[in-house]
Scaffold this motif. Structure first.
Motif, PDB file in Angstrom:
ATOM      1  N   HIS A  33      -0.977  -8.348 -33.212  1.00 38.35           N
ATOM      2  CA  HIS A  33      -2.207  -8.588 -32.365  1.00 38.35           C
ATOM      3  C   HIS A  33      -3.302  -9.323 -32.806  1.00 38.35           C
ATOM      4  CE1 HIS A  33       0.116  -5.577 -30.188  1.00 38.35           C
ATOM      5  NE2 HIS A  33      -0.083  -4.633 -31.105  1.00 38.35           N
TER       6      HIS A  33
ATOM      7  N   ASP B 268      -1.951  -5.462 -23.985  1.00 40.62           N
ATOM      8  CA  ASP B 268      -2.142  -5.967 -25.463  1.00 40.62           C
ATOM      9  C   ASP B 268      -2.299  -7.463 -25.671  1.00 40.62           C
ATOM     10  OD1 ASP B 268      -2.369  -3.952 -27.287  1.00 40.62           O
ATOM     11  OD2 ASP B 268      -0.291  -3.330 -27.372  1.00 40.62           O
ATOM     12  N   PRO B 269      -2.982  -8.065 -26.313  1.00 42.08           N
ATOM     13  CA  PRO B 269      -3.345  -7.550 -27.718  1.00 42.08           C
ATOM     14  C   PRO B 269      -4.696  -6.983 -27.602  1.00 42.08           C
ATOM     15  CG  PRO B 269      -3.857 -10.034 -27.470  1.00 42.08           C
ATOM     16  CD  PRO B 269      -2.932  -9.753 -26.360  1.00 42.08           C
TER      17      PRO B 269
ATOM     18  N   SER C 101      -5.005  -2.993 -28.105  1.00 47.39           N
ATOM     19  CA  SER C 101      -5.029  -2.764 -29.851  1.00 47.39           C
ATOM     20  C   SER C 101      -6.115  -3.135 -30.588  1.00 47.39           C
ATOM     21  CB  SER C 101      -3.598  -3.244 -30.149  1.00 47.39           C
ATOM     22  OG  SER C 101      -2.434  -2.724 -29.854  1.00 47.39           O
TER      23      SER C 101
END
Length: 387
Positions: A121, A350-351, A354
């Motif tokens: 990520h 995501d990213p 995260s």
């Protein structure tokens, strides 16, 4: 005190990302750089540094340094050098106080764990996280995100280690929103803050390592430059206790490094007439002389071998890393484990999702992270370090 022509000027700062009205904005007779410093000191992120690892993870002893006490010591050293060089002391102090705001719990062990968890990520870097903290996460004002610090402060944070040629995602996003000239060297205030950081942790980590019994004086004295200082201290104070002599050794070494920086930097900046020339110089101007820089590298190598990579330290780091890994996994699987305000800001995909989870974990203190792990899993690694 007169200001050097190459010093940063709070009356000519580079602006703030979010405009602020003149009327009512001045709370007391402060310069713009003083306001930066005060916003940092009053932030929650700064207060949490009191319980974040400097060398030892969640130490039992009251006398070991934390990120907060380290930052205060860096600021003291930085301010002394800034005054001697006729730089802006307030900008230097603000940079020193804020340089570690992006450190996660457990120091470099926590950063390694977050970097691994965030590998898919965009990764994690504590220097970029410091900027992300003051520009996006720490948001006490109703009109905008962040602390809305001056461009000069943000530039210095972004370039704590010098020009940034390949910024990671966090720094790239912030630079796109508020360009920080990442490819140039920063102000002399920022360069002084960076070398003050080196001076502080090089010497104070020795102090803490000796106190904990992880370092031995005889081993330190295999470094000839430290042996010379030790013998000089013994000669000056032949009847003093070993403990007092050790503290005198640390003070002497800090003084030697500070004086070296001042002498070397004064020669480097001779003839400069503006801050722009500092940024256009294309090289570091404030720092150690070549001879002192070589000694400092030897000291760092010694500290990595004898203290930072000490078997007990490595064991504690692995247990700390496990706490961060387990927290990241838990929050990724069940966001309801996070506080309501963090759940509300959590993106769906995501990213970005995260990255916000990493923001939450990065802001934790050591003890809060261990408690959170204990509440989720019923247990957490114990015996991280006891000194």
């Amino acid at each position: 005190m007169s200001r050097a022509p190459y010093a940063s000027d709070p009356l000519a700062h580079g602006g703030r990302e979010w405009g602020e009205p003149v009327a009512g904005a001045q709370r007391g007779p402060r310069s713009e750089f003083q306001r930066d410093r005060d916003r940092i000191i009053h932030s929650m992120s700064f207060r949490r540094l009191k319980s974040k690892t400097q060398v030892f993870i969640a130490p039992d002893g009251d006398h070991y340094r934390t990120r907060l006490t380290h930052s205060l010591e860096v600021a003291q050293i930085g301010r002394v050098m800034a005054r001697a060089l006729a730089l802006d002391e307030d900008l230097t102090e603000a940079l020193c106080l804020s340089h570690d705001l992006g450190h996660p719990p457990f120091g470099h062990a926590g950063e390694t764990a977050l970097s691994e968890a965030m590998e898919r990520h965009g990764g994690f870097d504590h220097n970029a996280q410091a900027l992300r903290t003051v520009m996006r996460i720490e948001s006490p004002y109703p009109e905008h995100d962040g602390l809305n610090l001056t461009w000069d402060l943000l530039e210095g944070l972004a370039k704590h280690n010098g020009p940034v040629i390949a910024p990671n995602w966090a720094l790239a996003e912030l630079d796109e929103a508020f360009p920080l000239m990442l490819g140039t060297w920063p102000s002399l205030e920022a360069q002084i803050a960076a070398v003050a950081d080196d001076i502080a942790y090089d010497n104070h980590d020795i102090d803490d390592g000796l106190r904990a019994g992880f370092l031995e004086l005889d081993d330190l004295l295999t470094l000839d430059f430290l042996a010379d200082q030790w013998h000089a201290v013994e000669k000056r104070h032949p009847h003093a206790s070993r403990e007092r002599l050790l503290r005198e050794l640390i003070r002497d070494q800090i003084g030697l490094m500070v004086n070296d920086v001042l002498e070397h930097t004064a020669g480097q900046v001779k003839g400069l007439v503006s801050v722009a020339e500092v940024r256009e110089a294309g090289r570091q101007l404030a720092g150690f002389s070549p001879a002192m820089a070589a000694q400092e590298r030897r000291l760092k190598s010694f500290m990595y071998e004898r203290l930072y990579y000490h078997p007990e330290q490595l064991g504690a780091a692995e247990r700390a890393r496990d706490v961060v890994v387990r927290l990241f996994a838990a929050y990724s699987q069940d966001a309801t484990l996070m506080p309501d305000d963090w759940q509300a800001r959590l993106p769906a995909q995501d990213p970005q999702r995260s990255r916000v989870i990493a923001d939450f974990i990065a802001g934790m203190s050591d003890r809060f992270a261990m408690q959170a792990c204990r509440e989720i899993y019923g247990t957490s690694p114990v015996g991280l370090i006891h000194v």
